[in-house]
Write a protein that holds these residues in place. Structure first.
Motif, PDB file in Angstrom:
ATOM      1  N   PRO A   1      16.925  -1.875  -7.526  1.00  0.00           N
ATOM      2  CA  PRO A   1      18.292  -1.328  -7.537  1.00  0.00           C
ATOM      3  C   PRO A   1      18.317   0.189  -7.647  1.00  0.00           C
ATOM      4  O   PRO A   1      19.262   0.825  -7.162  1.00  0.00           O
ATOM      5  CB  PRO A   1      18.911  -1.981  -8.782  1.00  0.00           C
ATOM      6  CG  PRO A   1      18.049  -3.155  -9.094  1.00  0.00           C
ATOM      7  CD  PRO A   1      16.673  -2.784  -8.642  1.00  0.00           C
ATOM      8  N   GLU A   2      17.313   0.791  -8.282  1.00  0.00           N
ATOM      9  CA  GLU A   2      17.324   2.238  -8.463  1.00  0.00           C
ATOM     10  C   GLU A   2      17.261   2.976  -7.144  1.00  0.00           C
ATOM     11  O   GLU A   2      17.909   4.017  -6.971  1.00  0.00           O
ATOM     12  CB  GLU A   2      16.138   2.668  -9.346  1.00  0.00           C
ATOM     13  CG  GLU A   2      16.173   2.109 -10.761  1.00  0.00           C
ATOM     14  CD  GLU A   2      15.668   0.680 -10.830  1.00  0.00           C
ATOM     15  OE1 GLU A   2      15.155   0.189  -9.787  1.00  0.00           O
ATOM     16  OE2 GLU A   2      15.790   0.056 -11.896  1.00  0.00           O
ATOM     17  N   THR A   3      16.472   2.471  -6.206  1.00  0.00           N
ATOM     18  CA  THR A   3      16.311   3.138  -4.911  1.00  0.00           C
ATOM     19  C   THR A   3      16.977   2.381  -3.769  1.00  0.00           C
ATOM     20  O   THR A   3      17.079   2.910  -2.669  1.00  0.00           O
ATOM     21  CB  THR A   3      14.814   3.307  -4.595  1.00  0.00           C
ATOM     22  OG1 THR A   3      14.179   2.010  -4.557  1.00  0.00           O
ATOM     23  CG2 THR A   3      14.132   4.144  -5.662  1.00  0.00           C
ATOM     24  N   GLY A   4      17.409   1.146  -4.027  1.00  0.00           N
ATOM     25  CA  GLY A   4      18.016   0.341  -2.968  1.00  0.00           C
ATOM     26  C   GLY A   4      17.030  -0.108  -1.905  1.00  0.00           C
ATOM     27  O   GLY A   4      17.422  -0.344  -0.758  1.00  0.00           O
ATOM     28  N   GLN A   5      15.730  -0.253  -2.252  1.00  0.00           N
ATOM     29  CA  GLN A   5      14.702  -0.609  -1.288  1.00  0.00           C
ATOM     30  C   GLN A   5      14.118  -1.980  -1.604  1.00  0.00           C
ATOM     31  O   GLN A   5      14.152  -2.445  -2.745  1.00  0.00           O
ATOM     32  CB  GLN A   5      13.578   0.440  -1.298  1.00  0.00           C
ATOM     33  CG  GLN A   5      14.009   1.821  -0.845  1.00  0.00           C
ATOM     34  CD  GLN A   5      12.888   2.830  -0.973  1.00  0.00           C
ATOM     35  OE1 GLN A   5      11.996   2.667  -1.800  1.00  0.00           O
ATOM     36  NE2 GLN A   5      12.914   3.862  -0.143  1.00  0.00           N
ATOM     37  N   LEU A   6      13.577  -2.585  -0.566  1.00  0.00           N
ATOM     38  CA  LEU A   6      12.842  -3.840  -0.692  1.00  0.00           C
ATOM     39  C   LEU A   6      11.354  -3.517  -0.700  1.00  0.00           C
ATOM     40  O   LEU A   6      10.849  -2.863   0.217  1.00  0.00           O
ATOM     41  CB  LEU A   6      13.178  -4.793   0.460  1.00  0.00           C
ATOM     42  CG  LEU A   6      14.600  -5.360   0.456  1.00  0.00           C
ATOM     43  CD1 LEU A   6      14.861  -6.133   1.740  1.00  0.00           C
ATOM     44  CD2 LEU A   6      14.813  -6.264  -0.747  1.00  0.00           C
ATOM     45  N   VAL A   7      10.660  -3.987  -1.721  1.00  0.00           N
ATOM     46  CA  VAL A   7       9.256  -3.656  -1.915  1.00  0.00           C
ATOM     47  C   VAL A   7       8.451  -4.952  -1.903  1.00  0.00           C
ATOM     48  O   VAL A   7       8.826  -5.943  -2.542  1.00  0.00           O
ATOM     49  CB  VAL A   7       9.038  -2.907  -3.248  1.00  0.00           C
ATOM     50  CG1 VAL A   7       7.566  -2.568  -3.430  1.00  0.00           C
ATOM     51  CG2 VAL A   7       9.889  -1.650  -3.296  1.00  0.00           C
ATOM     52  N   GLU A   8       7.366  -4.935  -1.147  1.00  0.00           N
ATOM     53  CA  GLU A   8       6.476  -6.105  -1.117  1.00  0.00           C
ATOM     54  C   GLU A   8       5.762  -6.241  -2.462  1.00  0.00           C
ATOM     55  O   GLU A   8       5.275  -5.253  -3.026  1.00  0.00           O
ATOM     56  CB  GLU A   8       5.456  -5.945   0.001  1.00  0.00           C
ATOM     57  CG  GLU A   8       4.490  -7.123   0.118  1.00  0.00           C
ATOM     58  CD  GLU A   8       3.458  -6.901   1.198  1.00  0.00           C
ATOM     59  OE1 GLU A   8       2.408  -7.569   1.157  1.00  0.00           O
ATOM     60  OE2 GLU A   8       3.703  -6.043   2.072  1.00  0.00           O
TER      61      GLU A   8
ATOM     62  N   ASP B   1       0.814  -1.225   0.000  1.00  0.00           N
ATOM     63  CA  ASP B   1       0.000   0.000   0.000  1.00  0.00           C
ATOM     64  C   ASP B   1       0.844   1.270   0.000  1.00  0.00           C
ATOM     65  O   ASP B   1       0.315   2.378   0.108  1.00  0.00           O
ATOM     66  CB  ASP B   1      -0.943   0.008   1.201  1.00  0.00           C
ATOM     67  CG  ASP B   1      -0.192  -0.141   2.519  1.00  0.00           C
ATOM     68  OD1 ASP B   1       1.061  -0.232   2.493  1.00  0.00           O
ATOM     69  OD2 ASP B   1      -0.853  -0.185   3.574  1.00  0.00           O
ATOM     70  N   GLY B   2       2.179   1.152  -0.089  1.00  0.00           N
ATOM     71  CA  GLY B   2       3.055   2.313  -0.159  1.00  0.00           C
ATOM     72  C   GLY B   2       3.625   2.767   1.161  1.00  0.00           C
ATOM     73  O   GLY B   2       4.486   3.651   1.171  1.00  0.00           O
ATOM     74  N   THR B   3       3.217   2.188   2.261  1.00  0.00           N
ATOM     75  CA  THR B   3       3.726   2.588   3.567  1.00  0.00           C
ATOM     76  C   THR B   3       5.071   1.924   3.838  1.00  0.00           C
ATOM     77  O   THR B   3       5.366   0.838   3.332  1.00  0.00           O
ATOM     78  CB  THR B   3       2.725   2.194   4.670  1.00  0.00           C
ATOM     79  OG1 THR B   3       2.521   0.770   4.637  1.00  0.00           O
ATOM     80  CG2 THR B   3       1.399   2.893   4.448  1.00  0.00           C
ATOM     81  N   ARG B   4       5.892   2.574   4.651  1.00  0.00           N
ATOM     82  CA  ARG B   4       7.197   2.044   5.038  1.00  0.00           C
ATOM     83  C   ARG B   4       7.099   1.419   6.418  1.00  0.00           C
ATOM     84  O   ARG B   4       6.370   1.916   7.279  1.00  0.00           O
ATOM     85  CB  ARG B   4       8.264   3.144   5.030  1.00  0.00           C
ATOM     86  CG  ARG B   4       8.508   3.739   3.655  1.00  0.00           C
ATOM     87  CD  ARG B   4       9.490   4.889   3.741  1.00  0.00           C
ATOM     88  NE  ARG B   4       9.765   5.452   2.442  1.00  0.00           N
ATOM     89  CZ  ARG B   4      10.753   5.060   1.632  1.00  0.00           C
ATOM     90  NH1 ARG B   4      11.564   4.081   2.045  1.00  0.00           N
ATOM     91  NH2 ARG B   4      10.937   5.624   0.464  1.00  0.00           N
TER      92      ARG B   4
END
Length: 451
Positions: A212-219, A185-188
């Protein structure tokens, strides 16, 4: 000749001394002139001797200078010979060193090219590796090494080797570490995730994707099938040192991306469109009819078998009702009794064969509806081709999906219904055969009694 020479000398002396005498005074008598000539001659002789003396001295000095110059020339020639030999030796050494330099420069140039190529490949691997989510900044050194124009240093080569060793080592580890993930849902949220080598990262029973662009893990907004989520949940809750099964993606995300794009059962049903819904409805009706027939015929068969072992007619089963017809007409002749019993069997037959025709019709209509859906889907496909051309396959995918799915759904409904219809029809036929056998035995016994 001597007189001439003397006269010339005398005139020379006179001429030479004339300026001097002219400077002093002019002679008035021959004696004075003679005296002046003598004096001039003496003075000229003295000057001549002085010049001769100076000339001899200068000659000796010039000879000394000439000897010195010759010796210097010899030394310079010897030095020239030494320098020539040294120049030739240096030329040979320089040629050899230049050849050696070219060989080594060629090896270093090849090494430089290989290092840049390997660094470029490593940059892509490290950039897309999920290990970088746990260890950010690993690719900075590789990026600099891939873009450099100078020969790499020993430290840079060692760092490149260490990076590959680290990636290889981390590929065999299952690690739990804290990080921040982005939910669907976009929340961290700050959570503990589990990294399975370089293949998957999970949180509870959810699979995560590394950006890789942001270095984040996304569900993942859409998760794979339930069995994969179950394995992920078991691994996440497993204790350290325990062994549990887990599905890994050796392609580092490609297979998982394809897996989550696989249509679910509901989506496949939607692809069938209206013909597919009709097929499913007919399939459900057919299965309900088969289930009803199996239950009815099973219970009827149990009652008939119970009636076979009992001599007293029981009206709760078909055979009992047939035997009841015999009991009501046992005083009639054989022909009449046979007709009465046949009538009773005919009354029981519709109940035993009920709805078998409907099951058979559904099993025949289902593939025809699938064929209808195929035709409709192909019509839609050709309409898309007519309107937009055949350049974009996605425009034709909807019609092709309907064409294929309705055929598959029709066959999926028809094949089991045909088999179940055969089973139900065989069971019904078996019960009717029992009724006919028992009725034949009753009539035969009745005929024997009348004899």
């Amino acid at each position: 000749m001597n007189f001439i020479k003397r006269t010339l000398i005398l005139f020379g002396l006179v001429a030479f001394a004339a300026p001097a005498m002219a400077q002093d005074q002019q002679a008035t008598t021959l004696d004075e002139l003679l005296q002046q000539v003598r004096e001039a001659r003496t003075e000229a002789a003295e000057r001549h001797q002085e010049r001769e003396r100076r000339f001899i001295e200068a000659r000796d000095e010039q000879q000394q200078m000439l000897d010195d110059a010759r010796r210097a020339h010899e030394r310079e020639e010897q030095r020239r010979d030494r320098l020539s030999r040294s120049f030739e030796e240096n030329e040979e050494a320089l040629t050899e060193l230049n050849d050696r330099l070219q060989v080594r420069m060629g090896a270093l140039g090849e090494l430089f090219g290989v290092v840049r190529q390997v660094s470029g490949d490593a940059q892509g691997i490290v950039r897309n590796s999920i290990v970088s989510a746990q260890m950010p900044g690993r690719g900075d050194m590789v990026a600099r090494l891939a873009e450099t124009r100078a020969l790499p240093s020993i430290d840079q080569l060692e760092n490149l080797w260490f990076l590959f060793q680290e990636e290889m080592t981390e590929s065999g580890k299952v690690v739990r570490y804290p990080t921040t993930i982005v939910r669907a849902d976009g929340t961290r949220e700050d959570v503990d995730v589990v990294r399975v080598g370089v293949f998957n990262t999970i949180y509870q029973d959810k699979f995560l994707r590394y950006l890789p662009e942001t270095g984040q893990l996304v569900e993942l907004g859409r998760q794979p099938a339930g069995r994969y989520q179950s394995m992920a949940g078991s691994l996440y809750s497993a204790e350290q040192g325990s062994i549990t099964g887990m599905a890994v993606d050796p392609s580092r995300g490609s297979l998982l991306a394809l897996l989550i794009q696989t249509p679910s059962l509901g989506e496949r049903i939607q692809q069938g469109g209206p013909p597919g819904y009709v097929i499913i409805a007919l399939g459900i009706i057919g299965l309900l009819l088969v289930l009803e027939r199996l239950i009815f015929l099973t219970m009827a068969g149990q009652r008939i078998k119970a009636q076979v072992g009992s001599g007293k007619p029981n009206p709760n089963n078909a055979l009992g009702r047939v035997m009841g017809a015999y009991a009501e007409n046992k005083d009639d002749d054989v022909e009449t009794l046979e007709l009465k019993i046949d009538e009773a069997i005919l009354k029981e037959t519709p109940a035993l064969e009920a709805r078998l025709g409907a099951i058979k019709i559904i099993s025949a209509v289902a593939p025809l509806l699938g064929l209808l859906g195929t035709v409709v889907g192909m019509i839609r496909t050709f309409q898309m081709i007519t309107l937009f051309g055949a350049g974009d396959p996605q425009l034709m995918a909807d019609g092709i999906s309907q064409a294929l799915m309705t055929t598959a759904m029709g066959l999926t409904v028809a094949i089991p219904l045909v088999l179940l219809h055969a089973v139900v029809a065989a069971q019904s036929k078996k019960l009717i055969q029992i009724l006919e056998e028992q009725s034949t035995g009753i009539i035969a016994s009745h005929a024997e009694k009348q004899k």
